[in-house]
Design a protein around this motif. Structure first.
Motif, PDB file in Angstrom:
ATOM      1  N   GLU A   6      -8.745  13.127  28.185  1.00  0.00           N
ATOM      2  CA  GLU A   6      -7.652  14.093  28.376  1.00  0.00           C
ATOM      3  C   GLU A   6      -6.388  13.386  28.837  1.00  0.00           C
ATOM      4  OE1 GLU A   6     -11.094  16.973  30.196  1.00  0.00           O
ATOM      5  OE2 GLU A   6     -10.253  15.140  31.054  1.00  0.00           O
ATOM      6  N   GLY A   8      -2.157  14.644  30.173  1.00  0.00           N
ATOM      7  CA  GLY A   8      -1.355  15.775  30.605  1.00  0.00           C
ATOM      8  C   GLY A   8      -1.833  16.220  31.976  1.00  0.00           C
ATOM      9  N   ARG A  19       1.620  20.754  28.708  1.00  0.00           N
ATOM     10  CA  ARG A  19       0.788  20.541  27.530  1.00  0.00           C
ATOM     11  C   ARG A  19      -0.322  19.555  27.850  1.00  0.00           C
ATOM     12  NH1 ARG A  19       1.727  17.414  22.010  1.00  0.00           N
ATOM     13  NH2 ARG A  19       0.887  18.903  20.483  1.00  0.00           N
ATOM     14  N   SER A  21      -3.625  17.383  26.275  1.00  0.00           N
ATOM     15  CA  SER A  21      -4.162  16.817  25.041  1.00  0.00           C
ATOM     16  C   SER A  21      -5.534  16.235  25.322  1.00  0.00           C
ATOM     17  CB  SER A  21      -3.252  15.713  24.497  1.00  0.00           C
ATOM     18  OG  SER A  21      -1.957  16.182  24.251  1.00  0.00           O
ATOM     19  N   CYS A  22      -6.371  16.215  24.299  1.00  0.00           N
ATOM     20  CA  CYS A  22      -7.705  15.636  24.452  1.00  0.00           C
ATOM     21  C   CYS A  22      -8.102  15.023  23.113  1.00  0.00           C
ATOM     22  CB  CYS A  22      -8.702  16.697  24.867  1.00  0.00           C
ATOM     23  SG  CYS A  22     -10.420  16.130  24.886  1.00  0.00           S
ATOM     24  N   ARG A  71      -5.212  22.189  17.112  1.00  0.00           N
ATOM     25  CA  ARG A  71      -6.148  21.089  16.873  1.00  0.00           C
ATOM     26  C   ARG A  71      -5.670  20.264  15.691  1.00  0.00           C
ATOM     27  NH1 ARG A  71     -12.626  22.229  15.923  1.00  0.00           N
ATOM     28  NH2 ARG A  71     -13.148  20.215  14.997  1.00  0.00           N
ATOM     29  N   THR A  77      -8.420  15.693  17.787  1.00  0.00           N
ATOM     30  CA  THR A  77      -7.629  15.953  18.986  1.00  0.00           C
ATOM     31  C   THR A  77      -7.369  17.441  19.131  1.00  0.00           C
ATOM     32  OG1 THR A  77      -6.574  13.785  18.825  1.00  0.00           O
ATOM     33  CG2 THR A  77      -5.471  15.431  20.174  1.00  0.00           C
ATOM     34  N   PHE A  79      -5.155  20.363  21.588  1.00  0.00           N
ATOM     35  CA  PHE A  79      -4.022  20.529  22.481  1.00  0.00           C
ATOM     36  C   PHE A  79      -4.078  21.910  23.129  1.00  0.00           C
ATOM     37  CE2 PHE A  79      -2.075  16.785  20.724  1.00  0.00           C
ATOM     38  CZ  PHE A  79      -2.420  16.806  19.380  1.00  0.00           C
ATOM     39  N   GLN A  81      -1.157  24.201  24.881  1.00  0.00           N
ATOM     40  CA  GLN A  81       0.207  24.448  25.339  1.00  0.00           C
ATOM     41  C   GLN A  81       0.169  25.609  26.319  1.00  0.00           C
ATOM     42  OE1 GLN A  81       3.150  22.771  24.686  1.00  0.00           O
ATOM     43  NE2 GLN A  81       4.011  24.143  26.242  1.00  0.00           N
ATOM     44  N   CYS A  95     -11.705  19.248  29.019  1.00  0.00           N
ATOM     45  CA  CYS A  95     -11.804  19.300  27.566  1.00  0.00           C
ATOM     46  C   CYS A  95     -13.270  19.421  27.170  1.00  0.00           C
ATOM     47  CB  CYS A  95     -11.212  18.020  26.975  1.00  0.00           C
ATOM     48  SG  CYS A  95     -11.296  17.919  25.177  1.00  0.00           S
TER      49      CYS A  95
END
Length: 121
Positions: A6, A8, A19, A21-22, A71, A77, A79, A81, A95
Motif C-alpha cells: 500500500e 498513501g 488517495r 494505492s495498492c 482498479r 493495482t 486505488f 479515492q 488492502c
C-alpha cells in the motif's frame, strides 16, 4: 508468493481528500477482486470498498458518494479515492486481494500491511 504493498495515507483535514494505492505482485495467475478494509481503534475490521475484475463495485454505506474505488487490471493495482473525509474515517486501511496463485486451482485471501489514515478537525 503474493505481496500487497500500500501507499498513501497520513494526516488530512476534515473535508479533505486522500488517495490510497495498492499494488499486488508475485506469482499471480489472476485476481478475482481487490478492495479496502479498515479498522478503527477498538473496532473490528470492516469492508470499505471492493471491486471485481469485471469492474463491479461494492461500498460501505457510510462512504457511498464520497469514496471511489478503481482498479488497473494490467498493473494489478487498486486505488481508493477518498473525498469529503470525516473524523469517523480515521482508521488503519488494509488492502485486500482475492488472488489465484499460478499453478493453483483456488483463490486465496491476501492482505497488505495497513496504512494509517487520520482525519483531524
Amino acid at each position: 508468493q503474493v505481496q500487497l504493498v500500500e501507499s498513501g495515507g497520513g494526516l488530512v483535514r476534515v473535508g479533505g481528500s486522500q488517495r490510497l494505492s495498492c499494488a499486488a505482485s508475485g506469482t499471480i495467475s489472476s485476481i478475482t477482486a481487490m478492495g479496502w478494509f479498515r479498522r478503527a481503534s477498538g473496532q473490528q475490521r470492516s469492508l470499505v470498498a471492493l471491486i471485481t475484475s469485471a469492474g463491479h463495485t461494492n461500498y460501505l454505506d457510510s462512504v457511498k458518494g464520497r469514496f471511489i474505488i478503481s482498479r488497473d487490471n494490467a498493473k494489478n493495482t487498486v486505488f481508493l479515492q477518498m473525498n469529503s473525509l470525516k473524523p469517523e474515517d480515521t482508521a488503519v486501511y488494509y488492502c485486500y486481494g482475492l488472488v489465484r496463485v499460478s499453478g493453483t486451482s483456488r483463490d486465496s485471501d491476501y492482505w497488505g500491511q495497513g496504512t494509517q489514515v487520520t482525519v483531524s478537525s
